[in-house]
Design a protein around this motif. Structure first.
Motif, PDB file in Angstrom:
ATOM      1  N   PRO A 164     -13.335  35.796  23.950  1.00  0.00           N
ATOM      2  CA  PRO A 164     -14.006  37.064  23.599  1.00  0.00           C
ATOM      3  C   PRO A 164     -15.473  36.874  23.233  1.00  0.00           C
ATOM      4  O   PRO A 164     -16.326  37.677  23.642  1.00  0.00           O
ATOM      5  CB  PRO A 164     -13.189  37.566  22.400  1.00  0.00           C
ATOM      6  CG  PRO A 164     -11.848  36.944  22.565  1.00  0.00           C
ATOM      7  CD  PRO A 164     -12.106  35.589  23.153  1.00  0.00           C
ATOM      8  N   SER A 165     -15.787  35.816  22.485  1.00  0.00           N
ATOM      9  CA  SER A 165     -17.181  35.597  22.100  1.00  0.00           C
ATOM     10  C   SER A 165     -17.984  34.988  23.238  1.00  0.00           C
ATOM     11  O   SER A 165     -19.203  35.187  23.317  1.00  0.00           O
ATOM     12  CB  SER A 165     -17.249  34.698  20.859  1.00  0.00           C
ATOM     13  OG  SER A 165     -16.555  33.486  21.052  1.00  0.00           O
ATOM     14  N   GLN A 166     -17.334  34.278  24.145  1.00  0.00           N
ATOM     15  CA  GLN A 166     -18.048  33.729  25.298  1.00  0.00           C
ATOM     16  C   GLN A 166     -18.450  34.846  26.266  1.00  0.00           C
ATOM     17  O   GLN A 166     -19.557  34.828  26.817  1.00  0.00           O
ATOM     18  CB  GLN A 166     -17.179  32.685  25.993  1.00  0.00           C
ATOM     19  CG  GLN A 166     -17.022  31.407  25.179  1.00  0.00           C
ATOM     20  CD  GLN A 166     -15.952  30.471  25.731  1.00  0.00           C
ATOM     21  OE1 GLN A 166     -15.186  30.835  26.618  1.00  0.00           O
ATOM     22  NE2 GLN A 166     -15.882  29.267  25.175  1.00  0.00           N
ATOM     23  N   PHE A 167     -17.555  35.802  26.468  1.00  0.00           N
ATOM     24  CA  PHE A 167     -17.919  36.953  27.301  1.00  0.00           C
ATOM     25  C   PHE A 167     -19.044  37.752  26.647  1.00  0.00           C
ATOM     26  O   PHE A 167     -19.952  38.236  27.321  1.00  0.00           O
ATOM     27  CB  PHE A 167     -16.700  37.861  27.507  1.00  0.00           C
ATOM     28  CG  PHE A 167     -15.896  37.545  28.732  1.00  0.00           C
ATOM     29  CD1 PHE A 167     -16.202  38.134  29.950  1.00  0.00           C
ATOM     30  CD2 PHE A 167     -14.843  36.653  28.678  1.00  0.00           C
ATOM     31  CE1 PHE A 167     -15.457  37.849  31.091  1.00  0.00           C
ATOM     32  CE2 PHE A 167     -14.094  36.355  29.805  1.00  0.00           C
ATOM     33  CZ  PHE A 167     -14.404  36.947  31.017  1.00  0.00           C
ATOM     34  N   LEU A 168     -18.994  37.907  25.319  1.00  0.00           N
ATOM     35  CA  LEU A 168     -19.986  38.718  24.612  1.00  0.00           C
ATOM     36  C   LEU A 168     -21.366  38.070  24.596  1.00  0.00           C
ATOM     37  O   LEU A 168     -22.385  38.750  24.536  1.00  0.00           O
ATOM     38  CB  LEU A 168     -19.505  38.963  23.178  1.00  0.00           C
ATOM     39  CG  LEU A 168     -20.337  39.898  22.307  1.00  0.00           C
ATOM     40  CD1 LEU A 168     -20.368  41.303  22.899  1.00  0.00           C
ATOM     41  CD2 LEU A 168     -19.786  39.927  20.882  1.00  0.00           C
ATOM     42  N   SER A 169     -21.413  36.761  24.686  1.00  0.00           N
ATOM     43  CA  SER A 169     -22.663  36.030  24.506  1.00  0.00           C
ATOM     44  C   SER A 169     -23.495  35.961  25.785  1.00  0.00           C
ATOM     45  O   SER A 169     -23.008  35.504  26.824  1.00  0.00           O
ATOM     46  CB  SER A 169     -22.373  34.601  24.034  1.00  0.00           C
ATOM     47  OG  SER A 169     -23.554  33.838  24.027  1.00  0.00           O
ATOM     48  N   PRO A 170     -24.765  36.353  25.729  1.00  0.00           N
ATOM     49  CA  PRO A 170     -25.641  36.152  26.904  1.00  0.00           C
ATOM     50  C   PRO A 170     -25.919  34.680  27.185  1.00  0.00           C
ATOM     51  O   PRO A 170     -26.362  34.340  28.285  1.00  0.00           O
ATOM     52  CB  PRO A 170     -26.928  36.891  26.512  1.00  0.00           C
ATOM     53  CG  PRO A 170     -26.890  37.024  25.035  1.00  0.00           C
ATOM     54  CD  PRO A 170     -25.445  37.068  24.639  1.00  0.00           C
ATOM     55  N   ILE A 209     -24.312  44.239  15.509  1.00  0.00           N
ATOM     56  CA  ILE A 209     -23.899  45.480  14.852  1.00  0.00           C
ATOM     57  C   ILE A 209     -23.571  46.547  15.884  1.00  0.00           C
ATOM     58  O   ILE A 209     -22.610  47.318  15.724  1.00  0.00           O
ATOM     59  CB  ILE A 209     -25.002  45.945  13.881  1.00  0.00           C
ATOM     60  CG1 ILE A 209     -25.041  45.016  12.658  1.00  0.00           C
ATOM     61  CG2 ILE A 209     -24.793  47.393  13.453  1.00  0.00           C
ATOM     62  CD1 ILE A 209     -26.213  45.242  11.736  1.00  0.00           C
ATOM     63  N   GLU A 210     -24.350  46.591  16.953  1.00  0.00           N
ATOM     64  CA  GLU A 210     -24.079  47.556  18.023  1.00  0.00           C
ATOM     65  C   GLU A 210     -22.699  47.306  18.639  1.00  0.00           C
ATOM     66  O   GLU A 210     -21.950  48.255  18.928  1.00  0.00           O
ATOM     67  CB  GLU A 210     -25.164  47.473  19.091  1.00  0.00           C
ATOM     68  CG  GLU A 210     -25.121  48.596  20.112  1.00  0.00           C
ATOM     69  CD  GLU A 210     -26.272  48.554  21.095  1.00  0.00           C
ATOM     70  OE1 GLU A 210     -26.193  49.248  22.122  1.00  0.00           O
ATOM     71  OE2 GLU A 210     -27.251  47.808  20.836  1.00  0.00           O
ATOM     72  N   PHE A 211     -22.349  46.030  18.834  1.00  0.00           N
ATOM     73  CA  PHE A 211     -21.001  45.741  19.334  1.00  0.00           C
ATOM     74  C   PHE A 211     -19.938  46.220  18.345  1.00  0.00           C
ATOM     75  O   PHE A 211     -18.915  46.797  18.746  1.00  0.00           O
ATOM     76  CB  PHE A 211     -20.822  44.246  19.583  1.00  0.00           C
ATOM     77  CG  PHE A 211     -19.373  43.863  19.768  1.00  0.00           C
ATOM     78  CD1 PHE A 211     -18.719  44.132  20.958  1.00  0.00           C
ATOM     79  CD2 PHE A 211     -18.646  43.284  18.728  1.00  0.00           C
ATOM     80  CE1 PHE A 211     -17.363  43.825  21.123  1.00  0.00           C
ATOM     81  CE2 PHE A 211     -17.305  42.968  18.876  1.00  0.00           C
ATOM     82  CZ  PHE A 211     -16.663  43.245  20.074  1.00  0.00           C
ATOM     83  N   ALA A 268     -13.914  41.940  25.380  1.00  0.00           N
ATOM     84  CA  ALA A 268     -13.456  42.037  23.992  1.00  0.00           C
ATOM     85  C   ALA A 268     -12.882  43.419  23.696  1.00  0.00           C
ATOM     86  O   ALA A 268     -11.845  43.544  23.024  1.00  0.00           O
ATOM     87  CB  ALA A 268     -14.600  41.722  23.037  1.00  0.00           C
ATOM     88  N   LEU A 269     -13.516  44.475  24.204  1.00  0.00           N
ATOM     89  CA  LEU A 269     -13.041  45.828  23.918  1.00  0.00           C
ATOM     90  C   LEU A 269     -11.715  46.112  24.612  1.00  0.00           C
ATOM     91  O   LEU A 269     -10.810  46.736  24.017  1.00  0.00           O
ATOM     92  CB  LEU A 269     -14.100  46.848  24.340  1.00  0.00           C
ATOM     93  CG  LEU A 269     -15.418  46.793  23.551  1.00  0.00           C
ATOM     94  CD1 LEU A 269     -16.433  47.760  24.139  1.00  0.00           C
ATOM     95  CD2 LEU A 269     -15.178  47.085  22.079  1.00  0.00           C
ATOM     96  N   GLU A 294     -15.378  49.472  16.431  1.00  0.00           N
ATOM     97  CA  GLU A 294     -14.978  49.932  15.092  1.00  0.00           C
ATOM     98  C   GLU A 294     -13.608  50.586  15.072  1.00  0.00           C
ATOM     99  O   GLU A 294     -12.806  50.363  14.158  1.00  0.00           O
ATOM    100  CB  GLU A 294     -16.039  50.905  14.557  1.00  0.00           C
ATOM    101  CG  GLU A 294     -15.748  51.424  13.164  1.00  0.00           C
ATOM    102  CD  GLU A 294     -16.863  52.331  12.656  1.00  0.00           C
ATOM    103  OE1 GLU A 294     -16.844  52.673  11.460  1.00  0.00           O
ATOM    104  OE2 GLU A 294     -17.756  52.696  13.458  1.00  0.00           O
ATOM    105  N   LYS A 295     -13.297  51.401  16.067  1.00  0.00           N
ATOM    106  CA  LYS A 295     -12.050  52.164  16.042  1.00  0.00           C
ATOM    107  C   LYS A 295     -10.810  51.277  16.116  1.00  0.00           C
ATOM    108  O   LYS A 295      -9.712  51.724  15.784  1.00  0.00           O
ATOM    109  CB  LYS A 295     -12.036  53.177  17.177  1.00  0.00           C
ATOM    110  CG  LYS A 295     -12.066  52.563  18.577  1.00  0.00           C
ATOM    111  CD  LYS A 295     -12.105  53.654  19.642  1.00  0.00           C
ATOM    112  CE  LYS A 295     -12.187  53.078  21.056  1.00  0.00           C
ATOM    113  NZ  LYS A 295     -12.217  54.149  22.080  1.00  0.00           N
ATOM    114  N   TYR A 296     -10.986  50.025  16.538  1.00  0.00           N
ATOM    115  CA  TYR A 296      -9.847  49.121  16.649  1.00  0.00           C
ATOM    116  C   TYR A 296      -9.662  48.248  15.403  1.00  0.00           C
ATOM    117  O   TYR A 296      -8.620  47.608  15.253  1.00  0.00           O
ATOM    118  CB  TYR A 296     -10.024  48.179  17.840  1.00  0.00           C
ATOM    119  CG  TYR A 296     -10.208  48.876  19.169  1.00  0.00           C
ATOM    120  CD1 TYR A 296      -9.185  49.640  19.723  1.00  0.00           C
ATOM    121  CD2 TYR A 296     -11.410  48.756  19.872  1.00  0.00           C
ATOM    122  CE1 TYR A 296      -9.363  50.275  20.947  1.00  0.00           C
ATOM    123  CE2 TYR A 296     -11.589  49.377  21.097  1.00  0.00           C
ATOM    124  CZ  TYR A 296     -10.559  50.138  21.632  1.00  0.00           C
ATOM    125  OH  TYR A 296     -10.726  50.766  22.839  1.00  0.00           O
TER     126      TYR A 296
END
Length: 664
Positions: free
Chosen positions: A194-200, A256-258, A220-221, A263-265
């Motif tokens: 999840p963090s590898q996909f999120l990371s540029p 924070i934007e992520f 991640a979502l 947030e809803k999860y």
């Protein structure tokens, strides 16, 4: 009695649950207490039952989808989280019993969701178990801690991505079936998918799973949506989240934007640092809670989830203040539970001064480079001894009069154990104060955790009425002060520095490491340290920080080879590399010391000279065995503790003291 830490001990709501206090136990455990069992063995059960007495929320362990790892390479930490095949009914029975027992102590239990496996277990529409190999090319690899960053590119097939996402939900459903209250998803330091996909830094995909934040967050979502479906509304979801990344990665604003997208999860966000090493701060980090500012920034956004923080939490006053000031809702700890399984009991009963300071040595992650992995804690000898301690503790029997020769860490620790068992103890210390070999910690800022531990031992000795301390008392065997006056004598006189057999080693410009640390004003502008183990390197760093030009000579091929290998040494190396006047030469053998230089021989046999006006020796210690044994005839029973038997560490001394004292 008024509660000293009302905010830290106050219950809080999370979803449909009530956490009994604000203390979390983050995912850690006795790494190496498991044998070949495929279910939680007794040491694991004993350890987590201890944690659950105090922690409101305990992250337990993971489902093992990597069933073919039959060995542990010495250089890796694959046993970091002993995972279990919880699809096995035999394991399910043990796990359910453990979870139920922790529930009985009013503790919520979370299961870890990791992706750092060679394989993912996916259950297809026919109920068949497939094992997906996500490592499909040389670029894609699972990252451990602060290793090279993985690359997520288009070669990772979308069908495999879909199945991996589904597998997160399937493992969540299994945890729910077994009675877990929550799942904890690792999304930190680019170590998991999840963090590898999120990371540029890692994500180089060109499809909808890459590119801008919306694309990089998609994995991640979708995974969180799958987890929430399986969890329902009666199970909590926590993520362990790097608030920001190093250069080239996302910053805290994008982090924070992520979180707004997710947030809803979410019910709990445990804020972590950018890197795996730094998230386990060691004494060179002088801030006690270095990542609180990141958590406070996220908390200030007003999200509808609880904000937790990890990294250095130990001091209950700091934790209570962080909650009172609205910077966090929860504090997550690992090493604090290892060093003090009774942490909550102590702080809630007004006994916070009895908390044993954690050294931040990270030996709970493993020891030196070539050591066998074993479960240890430097200050808590029972960590890893849960299964054998019942066989080590004998009934006290008749109270005894005991003399301890030496007021260092081994002598003081022994006195405390013996006094608590009801014996009357006298410590004889040759110098003018207690502390022994660790007195140098008073002089070195980055030895602050060791100083805290020394001061703790002194305070514990002084508060016990059945311990008498006699300072400035140098005893010899047969002295009338002790001969025939005690039932038991314990020699804890330590070790002495080895003086190498090289010309000039005994000279006016030569001293030993501890003396240099305590009397740095005597050290000249150009210093050479012979011996580049952990002590030698630390001495060099301290002297170089004051502007001296320091060169460390080490015979081995790396510096500080005896340091804790996981997390600790790399951070130590980062620190010495920051000091411009700190230099080193490895594969170097000191040949001669003169008044103005040191000669050494390199690995090719070539001699070199280094200008020096001070030389510090740090080539090891020699046990004062003969001096200790001489006290044998002074009492009916005689024991030796710590370095006078064999030079070691705080950890080996504490286990030795525990083992001896529980039999007296």
């Amino acid at each position: 009695m008024e509660c000293q830490y009302p905010n830290l001990l106050k219950p809080v709501k999370a979803g449909k649950f009530i956490l009994k206090n604000r203390l979390q136990s983050s995912n850690s455990m006795p790494h190496f207490s498991m044998g070949p069992e495929e279910y939680p063995a007794d040491p694991i059960i004993a350890h987590f039952m201890g944690r659950s007495r105090g922690a409101a929320f305990v992250t337990l362990c993971g489902v093992d989808d990597n069933l073919d790892n039959g060995f542990i390479p010495d250089s890796m930490d694959f046993s970091h989280f002993p995972d279990f095949d919880m699809y096995n009914p035999k394991c399910q029975n043990y796990m359910t019993e453990l979870v139920d027992a922790m529930h009985a102590q009013n503790t919520l239990v979370s299961g870890s969701l990791f992706s750092a496996n060679k394989k993912f277990r996916y259950i297809n529409e026919n109920g068949e178990h497939e094992f997906i190999n996500a490592c499909i090319n040389k670029q894609f690899k699972m990252q451990m801690a602060d290793g090279p960053d993985a690359i997520i590119d288009d070669s990772l097939d979308k069908e495999i991505i879909r199945k991996i996402i589904k597998s997160y939900g399937q493992r969540t459903a299994l945890y729910k079936k077994l009675g877990f209250d929550a799942v904890t998803i690792h999304m930190s330091y680019r170590a998991q998918l999840p963090s590898q996909f999120l990371s540029p830094i890692c994500n180089k995909r060109t499809d909808e799973y890459g590119g801008d934040l919306e694309g990089r967050a998609r994995f991640a979502l979708e995974m969180l949506e799958e987890v929430r479906k399986a969890a329902g509304s009666d199970m909590l979801i926590e993520i362990q989240f790097s608030a920001k990344e190093p250069k080239g990665g996302y910053d805290i604003d994008e982090g924070i934007e992520f979180l707004r997208m997710a947030e809803k999860y979410l019910d709990i966000v445990q804020v972590r640092s950018a890197g795996g090493d730094e998230n386990h701060p060691i004494p060179f980090e002088l801030r006690k809670t270095p990542f609180l500012n990141l958590a406070a920034r996220i908390k200030a956004e007003g999200f509808d989830f609880l904000v937790s923080n990890v990294g250095g939490y130990f001091d209950p006053a700091l934790s209570d203040a962080a909650i009172r000031e609205g910077k966090v809702d929860l504090v997550a700890m690992a090493r604090a539970w290892i060093s003090n399984p009774d942490y909550t009991e102590l702080i809630s009963s007004g006994r916070a001064d009895d908390l044993v300071p954690c050294l931040r040595c990270n030996k709970c992650h493993g020891r030196g480079k070539d050591d066998v992995f074993v479960t240890t804690c430097s200050v808590n000898p029972l960590f890893g001894f849960e299964k054998v301690s019942p066989y080590m503790e004998r009934p006290t029997g008749q109270k005894k009069k005991i003399a301890i020769i030496g007021g260092g860490p081994g002598g003081m620790r022994s006195a405390i154990y013996l006094a608590d068992r009801g014996h009357n103890v006298t410590i004889y210390e040759a110098s003018e104060e207690l502390g022994g070999a660790i007195r140098h910690s008073d002089y070195v800022p980055f030895k602050w955790t060791l100083k805290d531990y020394k001061d703790y031992l002194i305070a514990q000795v002084n508060k016990r009425k059945n311990i008498t301390v006699k300072l400035s008392t140098l005893l010899r065997a047969g002295d009338k002060e002790i001969h025939g006056k005690y039932d038991v004598i314990i020699a804890a006189i330590g070790a002495e520095p080895v003086i190498p057999n090289i010309p000039g080693a005994v000279g006016s410009n030569v001293t030993i490491a501890t003396h240099a640390l305590m009397h740095s004003e005597e050290i000249g502008k150009n210093a050479v340290i012979i011996g580049g183990g952990e002590v030698g390197v630390e001495t060099g760093m301290f002297l170089a920080q004051s502007g001296r030009n320091v060169t460390v000579l080490e015979m081995r091929d790396i510096l500080a080879a005896d340091s804790t290998w996981i997390h600790y040494r790399d951070m130590m190396k980062e620190e010495w590399e920051k000091i411009g006047t700190f230099h080193s030469v490895v594969n170097a053998t000191a040949k001669e010391i003169t008044a103005d230089h040191v000669t050494y021989t390199d690995k090719d046999g070539t001699d070199h000279e280094i200008p020096s006006d001070s030389v510090i020796l740090s080539v090891g210690m020699r046990a004062k065995t003969d001096d200790a044994l001489a006290f044998y005839d002074d009492a009916p029973a005689f024991y030796m503790i710590g370095d006078c038997k064999r030079p070691g560490t705080i950890q080996t001394t504490n286990r030795n003291a525990y083992g001896v004292c529980m039999n007296i």
